[in-house]
Write a protein that holds these residues in place. Structure first.
Motif, PDB file in Angstrom:
ATOM      1  N   GLU A  71      54.988 -58.323 -13.010  1.00  0.00           N
ATOM      2  CA  GLU A  71      54.838 -57.098 -12.724  1.00  0.00           C
ATOM      3  C   GLU A  71      55.708 -56.158 -13.529  1.00  0.00           C
ATOM      4  OE1 GLU A  71      54.873 -55.763  -8.069  1.00  0.00           O
ATOM      5  OE2 GLU A  71      55.569 -58.192  -8.099  1.00  0.00           O
ATOM      6  N   ARG A  72      56.893 -56.720 -13.794  1.00  0.00           N
ATOM      7  CA  ARG A  72      57.573 -55.877 -14.778  1.00  0.00           C
ATOM      8  C   ARG A  72      56.847 -55.827 -16.032  1.00  0.00           C
ATOM      9  NH1 ARG A  72      60.149 -55.716 -18.809  1.00  0.00           N
ATOM     10  NH2 ARG A  72      59.545 -58.201 -19.371  1.00  0.00           N
ATOM     11  N   ARG A  73      56.555 -56.575 -16.606  1.00  0.00           N
ATOM     12  CA  ARG A  73      55.749 -56.647 -17.868  1.00  0.00           C
ATOM     13  C   ARG A  73      54.587 -55.841 -17.576  1.00  0.00           C
ATOM     14  NH1 ARG A  73      54.140 -61.652 -18.120  1.00  0.00           N
ATOM     15  NH2 ARG A  73      56.382 -62.733 -18.854  1.00  0.00           N
ATOM     16  N   SER A  74      53.538 -55.906 -16.570  1.00  0.00           N
ATOM     17  CA  SER A  74      52.538 -55.298 -16.721  1.00  0.00           C
ATOM     18  C   SER A  74      52.908 -53.671 -16.496  1.00  0.00           C
ATOM     19  CB  SER A  74      52.130 -55.508 -15.141  1.00  0.00           C
ATOM     20  OG  SER A  74      50.737 -54.689 -15.061  1.00  0.00           O
ATOM     21  N   VAL A  75      54.170 -53.216 -15.985  1.00  0.00           N
ATOM     22  CA  VAL A  75      54.622 -51.794 -15.722  1.00  0.00           C
ATOM     23  C   VAL A  75      54.954 -51.586 -17.407  1.00  0.00           C
ATOM     24  CG1 VAL A  75      56.345 -50.330 -15.052  1.00  0.00           C
ATOM     25  CG2 VAL A  75      55.290 -51.946 -13.564  1.00  0.00           C
ATOM     26  N   GLN A  76      55.760 -52.333 -17.943  1.00  0.00           N
ATOM     27  CA  GLN A  76      56.081 -52.040 -19.403  1.00  0.00           C
ATOM     28  C   GLN A  76      54.890 -51.705 -20.311  1.00  0.00           C
ATOM     29  OE1 GLN A  76      58.575 -54.955 -21.307  1.00  0.00           O
ATOM     30  NE2 GLN A  76      58.690 -53.549 -23.123  1.00  0.00           N
ATOM     31  N   GLU A  77      54.019 -52.474 -20.096  1.00  0.00           N
ATOM     32  CA  GLU A  77      52.787 -52.533 -21.070  1.00  0.00           C
ATOM     33  C   GLU A  77      51.970 -51.128 -20.879  1.00  0.00           C
ATOM     34  OE1 GLU A  77      50.430 -56.028 -20.555  1.00  0.00           O
ATOM     35  OE2 GLU A  77      52.027 -57.377 -21.719  1.00  0.00           O
ATOM     36  N   ARG A  98      67.514 -43.452 -13.789  1.00  0.00           N
ATOM     37  CA  ARG A  98      67.257 -42.333 -12.787  1.00  0.00           C
ATOM     38  C   ARG A  98      66.088 -42.789 -11.739  1.00  0.00           C
ATOM     39  NH1 ARG A  98      66.994 -40.322 -18.209  1.00  0.00           N
ATOM     40  NH2 ARG A  98      64.791 -41.085 -18.498  1.00  0.00           N
ATOM     41  N   TYR A  99      66.468 -42.408 -10.541  1.00  0.00           N
ATOM     42  CA  TYR A  99      65.529 -43.017  -9.403  1.00  0.00           C
ATOM     43  C   TYR A  99      65.698 -42.038  -8.246  1.00  0.00           C
ATOM     44  CZ  TYR A  99      70.008 -44.827  -8.089  1.00  0.00           C
ATOM     45  OH  TYR A  99      71.500 -45.086  -7.682  1.00  0.00           O
ATOM     46  N   HIS A 100      64.678 -41.947  -7.335  1.00  0.00           N
ATOM     47  CA  HIS A 100      64.626 -41.495  -6.215  1.00  0.00           C
ATOM     48  C   HIS A 100      63.934 -41.906  -5.117  1.00  0.00           C
ATOM     49  CE1 HIS A 100      65.088 -37.686  -3.717  1.00  0.00           C
ATOM     50  NE2 HIS A 100      63.781 -37.730  -3.508  1.00  0.00           N
ATOM     51  N   VAL A 101      64.256 -41.629  -3.703  1.00  0.00           N
ATOM     52  CA  VAL A 101      63.536 -42.532  -2.509  1.00  0.00           C
ATOM     53  C   VAL A 101      62.739 -41.464  -1.827  1.00  0.00           C
ATOM     54  CG1 VAL A 101      63.787 -43.914  -0.728  1.00  0.00           C
ATOM     55  CG2 VAL A 101      65.392 -44.145  -2.700  1.00  0.00           C
ATOM     56  N   LEU A 102      61.359 -41.691  -1.401  1.00  0.00           N
ATOM     57  CA  LEU A 102      60.836 -41.036  -0.482  1.00  0.00           C
ATOM     58  C   LEU A 102      60.613 -41.829   0.732  1.00  0.00           C
ATOM     59  CD1 LEU A 102      57.846 -39.230  -2.636  1.00  0.00           C
ATOM     60  CD2 LEU A 102      59.891 -38.190  -1.682  1.00  0.00           C
ATOM     61  N   ASN A 103      60.921 -41.462   1.880  1.00  0.00           N
ATOM     62  CA  ASN A 103      60.564 -41.764   3.143  1.00  0.00           C
ATOM     63  C   ASN A 103      59.256 -41.210   3.460  1.00  0.00           C
ATOM     64  OD1 ASN A 103      60.143 -42.031   6.082  1.00  0.00           O
ATOM     65  ND2 ASN A 103      62.556 -42.492   6.278  1.00  0.00           N
ATOM     66  N   TRP A 108      59.779 -43.822 -21.639  1.00  0.00           N
ATOM     67  CA  TRP A 108      61.177 -44.025 -20.725  1.00  0.00           C
ATOM     68  C   TRP A 108      61.965 -42.960 -20.396  1.00  0.00           C
ATOM     69  CZ3 TRP A 108      59.847 -47.970 -17.984  1.00  0.00           C
ATOM     70  CH2 TRP A 108      58.926 -49.123 -18.496  1.00  0.00           C
ATOM     71  N   ARG A 109      62.272 -42.249 -21.566  1.00  0.00           N
ATOM     72  CA  ARG A 109      63.310 -40.971 -21.604  1.00  0.00           C
ATOM     73  C   ARG A 109      62.765 -39.954 -20.821  1.00  0.00           C
ATOM     74  NH1 ARG A 109      64.044 -38.259 -27.285  1.00  0.00           N
ATOM     75  NH2 ARG A 109      65.118 -36.878 -26.108  1.00  0.00           N
ATOM     76  N   HIS A 110      61.665 -39.785 -20.337  1.00  0.00           N
ATOM     77  CA  HIS A 110      61.212 -38.960 -19.547  1.00  0.00           C
ATOM     78  C   HIS A 110      60.631 -39.308 -18.098  1.00  0.00           C
ATOM     79  CE1 HIS A 110      60.743 -35.873 -22.705  1.00  0.00           C
ATOM     80  NE2 HIS A 110      60.479 -36.841 -23.493  1.00  0.00           N
ATOM     81  N   LEU A 166      63.813 -52.254 -14.952  1.00  0.00           N
ATOM     82  CA  LEU A 166      62.962 -51.041 -14.885  1.00  0.00           C
ATOM     83  C   LEU A 166      63.990 -49.700 -14.637  1.00  0.00           C
ATOM     84  CD1 LEU A 166      60.020 -52.319 -12.869  1.00  0.00           C
ATOM     85  CD2 LEU A 166      59.927 -51.582 -15.239  1.00  0.00           C
ATOM     86  N   VAL A 167      64.889 -49.908 -13.880  1.00  0.00           N
ATOM     87  CA  VAL A 167      65.679 -48.779 -13.415  1.00  0.00           C
ATOM     88  C   VAL A 167      66.464 -48.389 -14.507  1.00  0.00           C
ATOM     89  CG1 VAL A 167      67.412 -47.978 -12.067  1.00  0.00           C
ATOM     90  CG2 VAL A 167      65.782 -49.311 -11.029  1.00  0.00           C
ATOM     91  N   GLU A 168      67.150 -49.459 -15.352  1.00  0.00           N
ATOM     92  CA  GLU A 168      67.778 -49.202 -16.352  1.00  0.00           C
ATOM     93  C   GLU A 168      66.959 -48.406 -17.630  1.00  0.00           C
ATOM     94  OE1 GLU A 168      69.907 -52.717 -17.481  1.00  0.00           O
ATOM     95  OE2 GLU A 168      71.069 -52.864 -15.775  1.00  0.00           O
ATOM     96  N   LYS A 169      65.829 -48.939 -17.726  1.00  0.00           N
ATOM     97  CA  LYS A 169      65.108 -48.573 -18.918  1.00  0.00           C
ATOM     98  C   LYS A 169      64.703 -47.052 -18.674  1.00  0.00           C
ATOM     99  CE  LYS A 169      62.359 -50.022 -22.538  1.00  0.00           C
ATOM    100  NZ  LYS A 169      62.915 -50.552 -23.726  1.00  0.00           N
TER     101      LYS A 169
END
Length: 296
Positions: free
Chosen positions: A125-131, A180-185, A141-143, A173-176
């Motif tokens: 999954e991580r590799r799929s997201v990156q690609e 920056r992260y946020h949570v939605l309920n 990633w900086r945006h 992924l978070v470090e990349k």
């Protein structure tokens, strides 16, 4: 002591005023992610109404707008990819839509939200997201901000604890994304603070990027503020050539349109940047016969 305690209070007032001054009147947001991540639900929560259809999967981008917390907000939902698919396994139409999605919010989005449901992330999954994100360029990633959906699943666990326990793939992924992260309920959609906090984080990221929006193409020697979106480059004229015998300048015109490598082999989507502009008809002046000096 009184003077010492009053200084922070004035600083806090100044910071609040500065934040109000930096608030953007408009925010443009893109949602990216695999299938079943809750992107449509996230878009509805951000805009405060049921505008994205959650039970229909489409292979095209969908754009919605609305006023949120005093800002005009545009949300573009991109087609999702299958959970473990590599970018080579993803249909060409989906890849084209992801790349062309940037042109739906010109001059470019302020933020890209990588939507991930609360849970584990495998290496595939991580590799799929990156690609898939890097279809837009490695600068994406900086945006980007990681947007965790289904936050109610956390229970008493904080998001920081979840990231720490989520393994190397989630932490990567978070470090990349610059942490920056946020949570939605998803169940507490009436909580407007979770949306305003997200918009504030987008503006903070914009400040870190010196106000630059995300653009898909950067040419050598340009700053991001001078970059142009793929497909929006103007017609370019070649240098004037001269015909030696009659010394009449001739100007030729061509289209200069840059398309991603995977788009070069097939037809572009309708209305996409890869679509070639219609060539103008030749004028009657180009058909005239020119007589040489001294001809009978």
């Amino acid at each position: 002591m009184a003077s010492v305690s009053s200084a922070p209070e004035m600083g806090e007032v100044g910071q609040a005023a500065s934040h109000e001054a930096q608030r953007l009147p408009e925010l443009r947001i893109m949602l990216l992610g695999k299938r079943w991540t809750g992107k449509c639900v996230a878009g509805n929560i951000i805009l405060g109404r049921e505008t994205f259809q959650t039970k229909i999967t489409t292979g095209e981008c969908v754009k919605k707008q609305g006023e949120v917390a005093g800002r005009q907000v545009t949300v573009v939902n991109t087609p999702d990819w299958r959970e473990h698919d590599s970018v080579q396994e993803t249909p060409e139409q989906v890849k084209q839509e992801i790349v062309c999605s940037v042109t739906l919010c010109p001059p470019g989005p302020h933020a890209l939200l990588l939507v991930i449901p609360v849970g584990s992330v495998s290496e595939r999954e991580r590799r799929s997201v990156q690609e898939h994100l890097e279809l837009l360029s490695e600068r994406v990633w900086r945006h980007t901000i990681v947007l965790f959906t289904w936050g109610e699943r956390l229970g008493d666990t904080t998001i920081e604890q979840h990231i720490e326990r989520g393994g190397e793939e989630l932490q990567w992924l978070v470090e990349k994304c610059g942490n920056r992260y946020h949570v939605l309920n998803n169940r507490n959609r009436g909580d407007g603070t979770q949306v305003t906090e997200l918009l504030d984080k987008i503006e903070e990221m914009m400040a870190e990027n010196r106000g630059d929006v995300f653009l898909t193409e950067k040419r050598e020697g340009e700053t991001e503020g001078e970059m142009k979106i793929v497909g929006e480059m103007p017609m370019i004229y070649e240098p004037v050539e001269e015909i030696e015998e009659i010394n009449i300048p001739v100007r030729r015109r061509r289209n200069s349109i840059t398309a991603p490598p995977f788009m070069s082999g097939g037809a572009a989507a309708e209305g996409s940047p890869g679509e070639t502009a219609a060539q103008p008809e030749a004028s009657s002046s180009e058909e005239k016969t020119v007589e040489r000096p001294g001809a009978p």
